[in-house]
Design an enzyme around this catalytic site. Structure first.
Site, PDB file in Angstrom:
ATOM      1  N   TYR A 141      45.065  47.414  37.732  1.00  0.00           N
ATOM      2  CA  TYR A 141      46.115  48.282  38.267  1.00  0.00           C
ATOM      3  C   TYR A 141      45.950  49.673  37.663  1.00  0.00           C
ATOM      4  CZ  TYR A 141      50.869  49.088  40.147  1.00  0.00           C
ATOM      5  OH  TYR A 141      51.959  49.527  40.864  1.00  0.00           O
ATOM      6  N   LYS A 167      44.041  48.040  42.266  1.00  0.00           N
ATOM      7  CA  LYS A 167      45.369  48.296  42.813  1.00  0.00           C
ATOM      8  C   LYS A 167      45.738  49.723  42.460  1.00  0.00           C
ATOM      9  CE  LYS A 167      50.133  46.703  42.942  1.00  0.00           C
ATOM     10  NZ  LYS A 167      51.189  45.905  42.288  1.00  0.00           N
TER      11      LYS A 167
END
Length: 301
Positions: A141, A167
């Site tokens: 992420y 992400k």
């Protein structure tokens, strides 16, 4: 799933981050959580991320995260891939990664280390160390204090076969363009900005083929229909739904910091599937805001 199988599967549909259910005393409510997962997993989604951001993973102890992941794996029972979190410093993230693998999770979401800022070299080593510690497929992420450059993402992809996804929690068009140009289809790209529906159509053009939908927790049919419109690039339908629901929803969300999570729990409550309160330092919506959200949801029917 193998990392390659998981990477291929995550591209096939919408993703969601279930809320984590708490009792009034803020303890984990396992039975309510199980009931919610059972309901969500009946829908056609490509993955459920247990104890993620919307699931208040940042407020859970290590033992609670382990419990939540075990419960999710057991309840979903293979119907949908379960992705577990890994966060904090490198040693903590490795311990969580290994615990998730032992629990039977299908993959990992590596979240930014809490508080600590770091340069690109340190972030590359951090992500690589976690990837080496597990056989699971890892999605990293990129957000907050752990925003990865396109060069770093390319190096990570080269060094770690089980790094399967990126992400994006930044929404920087140039950075995503550079990353996709450099790395291409080697990774699965997931939209990870709060209320990702807002950014879904423009990010599709940058190779971000799926995203994590928080509103799927309480309006799953709407969330899936919106995703289908994005994939079809039906601009008229997307912007109609943005105006009818998503933007008014954002107007409530933006009133207080932290409401990006709180409003999701409020939405679950609004449809009669109470998930309990949020844990501090987050705060719940006011009664008036809950009533406003309930009316907004009701207008969808």
């Amino acid at each position: 799933m193998t990392p390659d199988e998981l990477a291929a599967h995550l591209k096939t549909g919408l993703l969601s981050f279930p809320v984590t259910h708490f009792r009034p005393d803020l303890s984990f409510d396992e039975q309510a959580y199980r009931k919610h997962l059972s309901w969500l997993s009946q829908y056609d989604v490509a993955g459920l991320f247990a104890a993620g951001g919307t699931g208040e993973g940042f407020s859970l102890t290590a033992a609670e995260i382990d419990t939540v992941v075990h419960v999710a794996v057991d309840e979903v029972a293979g119907r949908v891939p379960v992705i577990a979190p890994a966060t904090g410093g490198t040693a903590t993230a490795i311990a969580q990664a290994q615990a998730a693998e032992a629990a039977g999770a299908d993959g990992l979401l590596l979240l930014p280390p809490y508080l600590t800022e770091a340069g690109q070299r340190g972030l590359v080593e951090h992500v690589s160390a976690v990837c080496r510690s597990t056989r699971l497929g890892v999605t990293v992420y990129s957000r907050a204090n752990a925003i990865l450059s396109d060069v770093s993402v390319a190096e990570l992809a080269d060094r770690n076969d089980n790094l399967i996804g990126l992400k994006d929690g930044v929404g920087n068009v140039e950075l995503m363009t550079r990353t996709y140009a450099r790395v291409g289809e080697r990774l699965t790209y997931i939209g990870g900005l709060p209320t990702a529906e807002t950014f879904a159509l423009p990010l599709l053009q940058l190779g971000v083929s799926t995203y994590s939908s928080a509103i799927f927790n309480f309006v799953p049919e709407f969330a899936l229909g919106f995703y289908a419109d994005v994939l079809a690039q039906d601009r008229e339908a997307v912007y109609r739904k943005l105006n009818d629901f998503v933007i008014p929803y954002l107007d409530i969300r933006d009133r207080t910091k932290g409401y990006a999570v709180s409003i999701v729990k409020a939405g679950v409550r609004a449809i009669g599937r109470d998930a309990g309160p949020v844990r501090p330092p987050l705060q719940d919506l006011t009664d008036d805001e809950l009533a406003e959200l309930t009316a907004l949801i009701g207008d969808l029917k």
